[in-house]
Design a protein around this motif. Structure first.
Motif, PDB file in Angstrom:
ATOM      1  N   UNK A  44       0.831  -1.215   0.000  1.00  0.00           N
ATOM      2  CA  UNK A  44       0.000   0.000   0.000  1.00  0.00           C
ATOM      3  C   UNK A  44       0.859   1.255   0.000  1.00  0.00           C
ATOM      4  N   UNK A  47       1.602   2.147  -3.502  1.00  0.00           N
ATOM      5  CA  UNK A  47       0.453   2.817  -4.129  1.00  0.00           C
ATOM      6  C   UNK A  47       0.356   4.277  -3.667  1.00  0.00           C
ATOM      7  N   UNK A  48       0.574   4.478  -2.367  1.00  0.00           N
ATOM      8  CA  UNK A  48       0.518   5.855  -1.838  1.00  0.00           C
ATOM      9  C   UNK A  48       1.598   6.706  -2.475  1.00  0.00           C
ATOM     10  N   UNK A  83      -7.690   5.629  -8.478  1.00  0.00           N
ATOM     11  CA  UNK A  83      -7.421   4.798  -7.298  1.00  0.00           C
ATOM     12  C   UNK A  83      -8.721   4.182  -6.792  1.00  0.00           C
ATOM     13  N   UNK A  85      -9.955   1.709  -3.540  1.00  0.00           N
ATOM     14  CA  UNK A  85      -9.512   1.088  -2.301  1.00  0.00           C
ATOM     15  C   UNK A  85     -10.486  -0.021  -1.904  1.00  0.00           C
ATOM     16  N   UNK A  87     -12.368  -0.129   0.659  1.00  0.00           N
ATOM     17  CA  UNK A  87     -13.649   0.518   0.974  1.00  0.00           C
ATOM     18  C   UNK A  87     -14.008   1.402  -0.215  1.00  0.00           C
ATOM     19  N   UNK A  89     -15.734   4.245  -0.465  1.00  0.00           N
ATOM     20  CA  UNK A  89     -15.711   5.686  -0.225  1.00  0.00           C
ATOM     21  C   UNK A  89     -16.667   6.460  -1.131  1.00  0.00           C
ATOM     22  N   UNK A  91     -19.299   9.120  -1.417  1.00  0.00           N
ATOM     23  CA  UNK A  91     -19.529  10.242  -0.509  1.00  0.00           C
ATOM     24  C   UNK A  91     -20.979  10.258  -0.040  1.00  0.00           C
ATOM     25  N   UNK A  92     -21.186  10.168   1.267  1.00  0.00           N
ATOM     26  CA  UNK A  92     -22.544   9.961   1.773  1.00  0.00           C
ATOM     27  C   UNK A  92     -23.476  11.153   1.613  1.00  0.00           C
ATOM     28  N   UNK A  93     -22.908  12.364   1.379  1.00  0.00           N
ATOM     29  CA  UNK A  93     -23.792  13.531   1.241  1.00  0.00           C
ATOM     30  C   UNK A  93     -24.189  13.757  -0.214  1.00  0.00           C
ATOM     31  N   UNK A 148     -17.060   5.668 -11.022  1.00  0.00           N
ATOM     32  CA  UNK A 148     -16.651   7.034 -10.667  1.00  0.00           C
ATOM     33  C   UNK A 148     -15.173   7.245 -10.989  1.00  0.00           C
ATOM     34  N   UNK A 149     -14.351   6.254 -10.645  1.00  0.00           N
ATOM     35  CA  UNK A 149     -12.914   6.364 -10.916  1.00  0.00           C
ATOM     36  C   UNK A 149     -12.674   6.449 -12.427  1.00  0.00           C
TER      37      UNK A 149
END
Lengths: 221, 560
Positions: A44, A47-48, A83, A85, A87, A89, A91-93, A148-149
Motif C-alpha cells: 500500500x 500505491x501511496x 485509485x 480502495x 472501501x 468511499x 460520498x454519503x452527502x 466514478x474512478x
C-alpha cells in the motif's frame, strides 16, 4: 494510452527499515501487474507513493513515469492515476448520480448528466442516479465506485484490494466488470488473493526488501 | 424499585426545565403587562421608544452576525489550510487552555493588546510610528463595536474549532482527500466539496450557540463594546436595574430573543441557499487549482489568532506584576508583587466565592449527569440531547430576567443556593454532553463480566464504570469549573449583589480600579479553570502510571 513505469523505487520507514529497494517495473496499457506480499511489506505504501499521498515520514527514492511524463513532482490531482480502495468511499452527502458527476471531467450540464446515466446503464445500475449510496448493496457500491474512478478519465488504474470486502458470489462478478472496464489502461493491483488476478497478468512479489516479477502461475503463487 | 427510578428521572428533568420554564414565563408575562407588581408600564412601547433602541439593535446585529461569520470563516480556513500540519498540532494543544480562559479575562487582555496604549502600539513605537504618547486617533472600545467583534472571534473560534476537530475523525478526512485528489480535485476543492458539507451539519448546533451568545453577550460587551449606544443586551441591563422599567426590560429581552430566533431562521435560509449553490457548483466538475496563496493566508490567520490569545494572557500576567510601565516602553521598567498583596479586599473574597460556587456546581453537575446517563442506560430516562442545549440557545438576558423576577417573587434571590442552581443550569449541558459520548460508548460487556463475578450494581458503577470513565469525567469537571467561573450574568442577577465572584468583580471594577489590579483579577479568574484543565490532564495519567508502577513488582515476582 501510455505505460506506467517505475524506476529504482526505494522506500524506507522512519526507523530505517527497508520496505522496497531498487524496484523497477513497467505496465503496458491493457495489462495488469499484481502486487503481492505479506502484510506490512509495503504494497500500500507503493500505491501511496505512486499517487503522491505517501506518509511524509517515509523516505522515498525513485521515479514514476506515465509515458514520457514524469509524475514525481506533480500534485496528486494532476497525476491522473485512478485509485480504488478496499472501501468504496462513496460520498454519503451525494446521491449516486452526484458521486459519478463528481468523478466526471468537463462537459455541459446536459452531457454530464447523459454520460452519468449511460455509465450507470452500462454498469447494470440504470435509473439509480437519485439513490442514496447507503441504500445500495455492496456489489452495487463497488461498481459505482469503479465507474466514478473511470469517469475521471485516468491514465492508469491503481487497485488496493478492491475485491476483498465483497462476498464470494459478488467477487467474480465485480472482477469481470473491473477487467472489462479497465481493458485499455495499465493496472496495478494490490491483492492477497491469487483468484483476483486476471489471466495473463504478471505478479510482482515483495517481501523483506526483496522483490521478483513472474508471470502468473497459480501453483507457484 | 422501577417506579422510584422513573420519579428520579422526572425529578432531574423538572429540576432542569423548571428555571427555563419559569424564567421564560417571568420574562414574557411582565413584557405584556400581565404581572402588575413587576410591570406598570407598557413595556414594548417604552423599550422601542428608548432613543438608544434602534442603534442598539443595529449594533447587536452587526457585531453578533459579523463575529459569528468570522468565527465560522476562521474555523473553516484553519481546517482547510492547517489540518494535519505541525501548526495544527500546536493549535490543538493550545485550544483547551485558551477555551478555559473566561470571556471577561480575554476581553481585558485584548484591551491591553489592541488599545492605543496597548502592547502592539508599544512594540512598534516610537521607531515605526514616531509616537511618544498613546495616539488619540482611535479609542478602544470603539463606537463601531469592532473591538467587541475581535474579542468574540478570539474567544469563540477555539470553541468552534474544538467542536469541529472532534468531528473530523468520524468524517474520514484522509480517505476523502485521497480519493478526491486522485479524481483530479485540488485539496481546497476536496475540503469544500467533500468534507465541509458533511462537517457543517455536525457543527451547526455549536454555531447556533455561538450566534446566540455573540448577539446577546453582556460581560464582553461591557468591556469591549461601545457605551453610547451600547449593544441591546447591555441597554437592557441598565433597564432591569430600574424597578420602574422592569416591563420595558422584559419586553426588550423578549425582542432580543426574537432577534436571535430571526437570525437562526435567516441562517437556516442561508444554509439552504448556500447548499443549493454548492451542489450546482459541485455538479460542474470544476477541479480547481492549487491553493498555495490561500494556504499561506490561512496560516497567517491561525498565527494571528494564537498571537491574540496567548498575547492577551501574557499581557495580563505582566500587568499584574507591574509597578511602572510607561508608554512607549515595550516592557515594564519596575516589577512588584503589591498588586497581589495589597488588594486582598478585591481579590480574596471574590476568589473564595468563585471557588466555592464552582466546586459545588461541578460536583452537582457531574452527579446529575451520571444519574441521568445511568437512567438513560437502563431505558428509564429518554435520550434528550437537544433539550440540554436549551439554556445555551436562549439568550441569557431573556431567560435570566424572568428567572430573577421569579426569584424575587419567591424570595430566593440573593441566596447562595440560587446562584449555584443557576450556574448548574449552564454547566450541566456541557457536562452531560461530554460524559454522554464516553458513557454510551463504554462496552456494557465490562459490567456484564463484573456481574458474573458476583458484583452488584453499585460495585460495578463504583469499581468498574466510573474508574474506566475517569478521563472524560475529569474533562467534564474542568469544563464545568471553567463555565462556572466565567458566569457573569447569573451571579449578578440572581446573587442580588451579595455574592461577588471574580467575574462580577472584574467587570464592575473595570474602569474604576487600577488596571494592574484589574490584570491581577483577570489572571486569578483565568488561573482557576487553567488549573482545573491541567489537573484533568495530569490526574488520569498519574492514576494510570501509579497502577502500572504498582503492578510491575508483583508481575516481576510472579514471573520469578
Amino acid at each position: 494510452m501510455h505505460p506506467l513505469r517505475v524506476d529504482n523505487l526505494s522506500l524506507h520507514l522512519p526507523s530505517g527499515q527497508c520496505l522496497v529497494q531498487d524496484l523497477s517495473f513497467s505496465i503496458e496499457p491493457g495489462s495488469v501487474l499484481a502486487l503481492m506480499g505479506p502484510s506490512g511489506s509495503g504494497k500500500s505504501s507503493i500505491l501511496s507513493w505512486l499517487t503522491g499521498t505517501a506518509d511524509s515520514r517515509i523516505t522515498t527514492h525513485g521515479n514514476v513515469w506515465l509515458g514520457d511524463k514524469k509524475l514525481n513532482h506533480l500534485p496528486t490531482e494532476k497525476r491522473r492515476l485512478g485509485l480504488m480502495l478496499q472501501q468504496d468511499y462513496l460520498f454519503p452527502h451525494m446521491t449516486v448520480g452526484d458521486n459519478l458527476q463528481f468523478g466526471l471531467r468537463g462537459g455541459t450540464r446536459q452531457t454530464r448528466r447523459e454520460r452519468v446515466s449511460q455509465s450507470l446503464v452500462d454498469a447494470g445500475l440504470g435509473g439509480m442516479e437519485d439513490r442514496d449510496p447507503a441504500t445500495l448493496s455492496g456489489g452495487q457500491r463497488a461498481r459505482v465506485s469503479l465507474v466514478r474512478t473511470l469517469l475521471s478519465d485516468p491514465c492508469a488504474l491503481l487497485l488496493d484490494e478492491p475485491f476483498s470486502g465483497l462476498d464470494t458470489a459478488l467477487r467474480e462478478q465485480i472482477r469481470r466488470f473491473t477487467w472489462d472496464a479497465a481493458a485499455q489502461l495499465p493496472v496495478l493491483l494490490v491483492t492477497h488473493d491469487v483468484a483476483d488476478i486476471p489471466e495473463g497478468a504478471k505478479v510482482l512479489t515483495i517481501s523483506d526488501c526483496t522483490h521478483s516479477v513472474e508471470p502468473l502461475n497459480i501453483q507457484t503463487v | 424499585m422501577r417506579p422510584l427510578l422513573y420519579c428520579l428521572a422526572a425529578f432531574v428533568a423538572i429540576l432542569f426545565l423548571l428555571p427555563i420554564a419559569l424564567g421564560t414565563a417571568g420574562t414574557v408575562l411582565p413584557a405584556f403587562g400581565l404581572v402588575d407588581s413587576l410591570a406598570s408600564d407598557d413595556g414594548f412601547a417604552t423599550v422601542v421608544g428608548d432613543p438608544r433602541f434602534a442603534s442598539a439593535v443595529v449594533l447587536s446585529l452587526r457585531t453578533g452576525v459579523i463575529a459569528t461569520v468570522l468565527v465560522l470563516a476562521v474555523t473553516l480556513l484553519t481546517l482547510v489550510c492547517v489540518h494535519d500540519t505541525k501548526l495544527w498540532r500546536l493549535l490543538s494543544a493550545s485550544l483547551p487552555p485558551v477555551l478555559a480562559v473566561p470571556h471577561a479575562a480575554i476581553a481585558v487582555g485584548l484591551l491591553f493588546l489592541i488599545s492605543p496604549s496597548g502592547a502592539i502600539v508599544r512594540l512598534i513605537s516610537p521607531e515605526l510610528t514616531g509616537w511618544e504618547r498613546p495616539p488619540t486617533d482611535w479609542v478602544v472600545p470603539d463606537a463601531g463595536g469592532w473591538a467587541l467583534v475581535i474579542g468574540l472571534v478570539v474567544k469563540e473560534t477555539p470553541f468552534l474549532l474544538l467542536a469541529a476537530a472532534a468531528q473530523l475523525s468520524a468524517l474520514n478526512v484522509e480517505a476523502s482527500l485521497r480519493i478526491g485528489r486522485t479524481l483530479g480535485y485540488s485539496p481546497a476543492r476536496c475540503w469544500s466539496r467533500l468534507i465541509l458539507p458533511r462537517l457543517y451539519s455536525r457543527i451547526r448546533l455549536t454555531l447556533l450557540i455561538i450566534l446566540a451568545f455573540n448577539l446577546t453577550v453582556v460581560d464582553m460587551a461591557l468591556l469591549l463594546g461601545p457605551s453610547s449606544p451600547p449593544t441591546l443586551s447591555v441597554m437592557l441591563m441598565s433597564l432591569v436595574n430600574d424597578p420602574d422599567s422592569r416591563g420595558a426590560a422584559s419586553a426588550g429581552a423578549l425582542l432580543l430573543a426574537l432577534l436571535v430566533a430571526g437570525c437562526f431562521l435567516f441562517m437556516w435560509g442561508l444554509e439552504r441557499y448556500v447548499g443549493k449553490v454548492a451542489t450546482a457548483r459541485r455538479r460542474s466538475g470544476a477541479r480547481g487549482r492549487g491553493f498555495g496563496v490561500f494556504r499561506f493566508a490561512g496560516k497567517g490567520v491561525v498565527v494571528s489568532l494564537l498571537f491574540a490569545c496567548i498575547g492577551s494572557l501574557v499581557l495580563l500576567l505582566m500587568w499584574s506584576f507591574t509597578r511602572r510601565w510607561r508608554f512607549p516602553d515595550a516592557l515594564p521598567s519596575e516589577w512588584t508583587l503589591q498588586n497581589w498583596t495589597t488588594r486582598g479586599d478585591i481579590l480574596l473574597q471574590p476568589a473564595w466565592t468563585t471557588i466555592s460556587i464552582a466546586i459545588t456546581v461541578t460536583l452537582a453537575s457531574i452527579l446529575t449527569a451520571i444519574t441521568w446517563l445511568e437512567l438513560e442506560r437502563h431505558r428509564i430516562a429518554p435520550k434528550i440531547d437537544g433539550i440540554w442545549f436549551l439554556p445555551l440557545l436562549i439568550p441569557q438576558v431573556s431567560l435570566l430576567f424572568g428567572w430573577q423576577a421569579v426569584a424575587l417573587w419567591s424570595g430566593i434571590d440573593g441566596h447562595w443556593g440560587t446562584v449555584v442552581y443557576t450556574h448548574w443550569l449552564y454547566t450541566l449541558p456541557y457536562v452531560v454532553l461530554i460524559l454522554a459520548v464516553a458513557w454510551r460508548e463504554l462496552d456494557p460487556a465490562w459490567g456484564h463480566a463484573a456481574h458474573t463475578l458476583g458484583a452488584g450494581y453499585w460495585t460495578v458503577l463504583w469499581k468498574i464504570r466510573l474508574p474506566m470513565l475517569r478521563r472524560p469525567m475529569c474533562q467534564a469537571a474542568a469544563v464545568a469549573i471553567a463555565v462556572s467561573v466565567a458566569q457573569y450574568l447569573p451571579t449578578l442577577l440572581l446573587g442580588a449583589g451579595r455574592h461577588q465572584t471574580l467575574a462580577t468583580e472584574l467587570v464592575t471594577s473595570f474602569g474604576g480600579v487600577d488596571r494592574r489590579v484589574i490584570a491581577a483579577l483577570a489572571v486569578l479568574q483565568s488561573l482557576l479553570p487553567l488549573l482545573a484543565f491541567v489537573l484533568a490532564l495530569i490526574y488520569p495519567r498519574w492514576r494510570q502510571n501509579r497502577l502500572q508502577r504498582d503492578r510491575s513488582p508483583k508481575q516481576t515476582r510472579a514471573i520469578a
